[in-house]
Design a protein around this motif. Structure first.
Motif: not given
Length: 151
Positions: A87-88, A82-83, A110-112, A74-77
């Motif tokens: 994401l949107n 995000e990076r 709005e935020k992660i 999940v973090w990697n994807v």
């Protein structure tokens, strides 16, 4: 490795026969685990941030770096999305293909929140804290929801 016998939750000293000295991976016929759990994260520069976030809201860090480690996946994807500012776009396309028209009402992201932690303030996300309180959960042992759409 079994729950009743030698397993990855034992002291690392008792697992030394299973450690590959070249790759620093504990390996057995049934599973593996990186000696350093953050090895499973794709960006070395994110390791400290991931550790910092996990210390605020993650209860299962001991499983990080193991086979079938969903948190690293999940973090990697999501960190990749995000990076790269995707994401949107990803959410719009995924929700559109799923037949969900909710994205138009939701607006921009709005935020992660990783592992229950609002990374802007490095503390448990306020809406999640309130939901846990409403459910009568102990703040130090609150559940980590997979879906926060109802919060």
């Amino acid at each position: 490795m079994t729950a009743k016998g030698l397993n990855l939750d034992k002291s690392k000293g008792s697992l030394s026969d299973y450690l590959c000295p070249k790759h620093q991976i504990y390996i057995s016929p049934s599973t593996f685990e990186y000696q350093e759990p953050t090895t499973s994260l794709l960006w070395p520069e994110d390791k400290e941030k991931a550790i910092q976030i996990s210390q605020k809201g993650k209860r299962t860090w001991s499983r990080m770096g193991r086979e079938r480690d969903e948190d690293s996946l999940v973090w990697n994807v999501f960190r990749y999305l995000e990076r790269n500012g995707l994401l949107n776009k990803f959410l719009e396309e995924y929700l559109d293909k799923s037949g969900i028209t909710m994205i138009a009402r939701l607006g921009a992201l709005e935020k992660i929140v990783y592992w229950s932690v609002d990374i802007e303030i490095m503390d448990i996300w306020e809406k999640l804290s309130k939901a846990r309180e409403n459910l009568g959960e102990n703040p130090s042992y609150g559940s980590e929801p997979d879906n926060t759409s109802s919060l």
